[in-house]
Motif scaffolding. Structure first.
Motif, short mmCIF file in Angstrom:
data_model
loop_
_atom_site.label_atom_id
_atom_site.label_comp_id
_atom_site.label_asym_id
_atom_site.label_seq_id
_atom_site.Cartn_x
_atom_site.Cartn_y
_atom_site.Cartn_z
N VAL A 1 37.64 29.90 36.97
CA VAL A 1 37.31 31.26 37.36
C VAL A 1 36.40 31.85 36.29
N THR A 2 35.23 32.30 36.74
CA THR A 2 34.28 32.89 35.80
C THR A 2 34.70 34.34 35.51
N PRO A 3 34.22 34.90 34.41
CA PRO A 3 34.57 36.30 34.09
C PRO A 3 34.13 37.29 35.19
N GLN A 4 32.99 37.02 35.82
CA GLN A 4 32.53 37.91 36.89
C GLN A 4 33.49 37.85 38.09
N MET A 5 33.96 36.65 38.42
CA MET A 5 34.89 36.49 39.54
C MET A 5 36.22 37.17 39.21
N ARG A 6 36.68 37.06 37.97
CA ARG A 6 37.93 37.69 37.56
C ARG A 6 37.81 39.22 37.64
N ASN A 7 36.68 39.79 37.21
CA ASN A 7 36.46 41.23 37.29
C ASN A 7 36.41 41.70 38.75
N LEU A 8 35.81 40.92 39.63
CA LEU A 8 35.76 41.26 41.05
C LEU A 8 37.16 41.28 41.65
N LEU A 9 37.97 40.30 41.33
CA LEU A 9 39.35 40.25 41.84
C LEU A 9 40.18 41.43 41.32
N ILE A 10 40.00 41.78 40.06
CA ILE A 10 40.72 42.93 39.50
C ILE A 10 40.29 44.21 40.20
N THR A 11 38.98 44.37 40.44
CA THR A 11 38.47 45.56 41.12
C THR A 11 39.01 45.65 42.55
N LEU A 12 39.00 44.54 43.29
CA LEU A 12 39.52 44.53 44.65
C LEU A 12 41.02 44.84 44.67
N GLY A 13 41.75 44.33 43.72
CA GLY A 13 43.19 44.62 43.63
C GLY A 13 43.44 46.09 43.35
N ALA A 14 42.65 46.68 42.46
CA ALA A 14 42.80 48.10 42.14
C ALA A 14 42.49 48.96 43.36
N ILE A 15 41.46 48.61 44.10
CA ILE A 15 41.12 49.36 45.32
C ILE A 15 42.25 49.27 46.33
N ALA A 16 42.83 48.09 46.49
CA ALA A 16 43.94 47.92 47.43
C ALA A 16 45.15 48.77 47.01
N VAL A 17 45.45 48.81 45.72
CA VAL A 17 46.58 49.62 45.23
C VAL A 17 46.31 51.10 45.47
N ILE A 18 45.10 51.56 45.22
CA ILE A 18 44.75 52.96 45.42
C ILE A 18 44.85 53.33 46.91
N LEU A 19 44.38 52.46 47.79
CA LEU A 19 44.47 52.73 49.22
C LEU A 19 45.93 52.83 49.69
N VAL A 20 46.77 51.95 49.20
CA VAL A 20 48.19 52.00 49.56
C VAL A 20 48.82 53.30 49.06
N LEU A 21 48.49 53.72 47.83
CA LEU A 21 49.02 54.98 47.31
C LEU A 21 48.54 56.18 48.12
N VAL A 22 47.28 56.19 48.50
CA VAL A 22 46.75 57.29 49.30
C VAL A 22 47.46 57.36 50.64
N ILE A 23 47.67 56.24 51.28
CA ILE A 23 48.37 56.22 52.57
C ILE A 23 49.80 56.69 52.41
N LEU A 24 50.48 56.26 51.38
CA LEU A 24 51.87 56.67 51.18
C LEU A 24 51.99 58.15 50.82
#
Length: 169
Positions: A11-34
């Protein structure tokens, strides 16, 4: 690099940063819905403070007298709609009331403080609506005049009748 199960992908550093960003967006969306979903406890708590007469029920709440008296009104008058969207209804003006504090200084100068003007309309269905308005609208709208009443919450937006249209300034 290979193992007995197959190839390991580095896993390249760019790929790791993309996965972290996507995970953060998913967590924020779940919090907004809740938090902001229709029947969530958080929204019920927020609506308590956002509604016009939310928690003002006791005499010790420090609310003005005209707001405290709302709990003593008859049931048919409390059915007035309290939506944030403008409402348009055909109505007839049947009563005007005002509450003003007139102060006279020792110099003879007079001024009005805490001016409050209210119009009472009756709709075609017989519902009584109490609508706050400005002094200009209070003076311009004639009694027993039927017209198109536009209001938002309990505040006049405009009253349009045959001869004129009165806006709340």
């Amino acid at each position: 690099m290979t193992t007995q199960y197959g190839t390991i992908v580095a896993v390249t550093p760019q790929m790791r940063n993309l996965l972290i960003t996507l995970g953060a967006i998913a967590v924020i969306l779940v919090l907004v819905i809740l938090l902001f979903g229709g029947r969530s406890p958080f929204m019920r708590f927020m609506n308590f403070f956002l509604e016009e007469n939310g928690g003002q029920q006791g005499a010790g709440s420090g609310a003005p007298i005209r707001e405290r008296s709302a709990s003593r009104r008859p049931v048919e008058e409390q059915t007035q709609k309290k939506t944030s969207e403008p409402i348009v209804e055909m109505a007839t003006l049947v009563r005007k009331s005002d509450d003003r504090l007139r102060v006279i200084e020792s110099t003879g100068q007079q001024k009005l403080l805490d001016e409050y003007y209210e119009l009472q309309f009756v709709t075609r269905k017989g519902q009584k609506l109490k609508i706050e308005c400005s002094r200009e609208a209070y003076e311009k709208i004639p009694f027993n005049q039927q017209g198109s009443l536009t209001y938002k919450r309990n505040t006049l937006v405009k009253f349009k009748y045959y001869e004129d249209t009165v806006y709340n300034n």
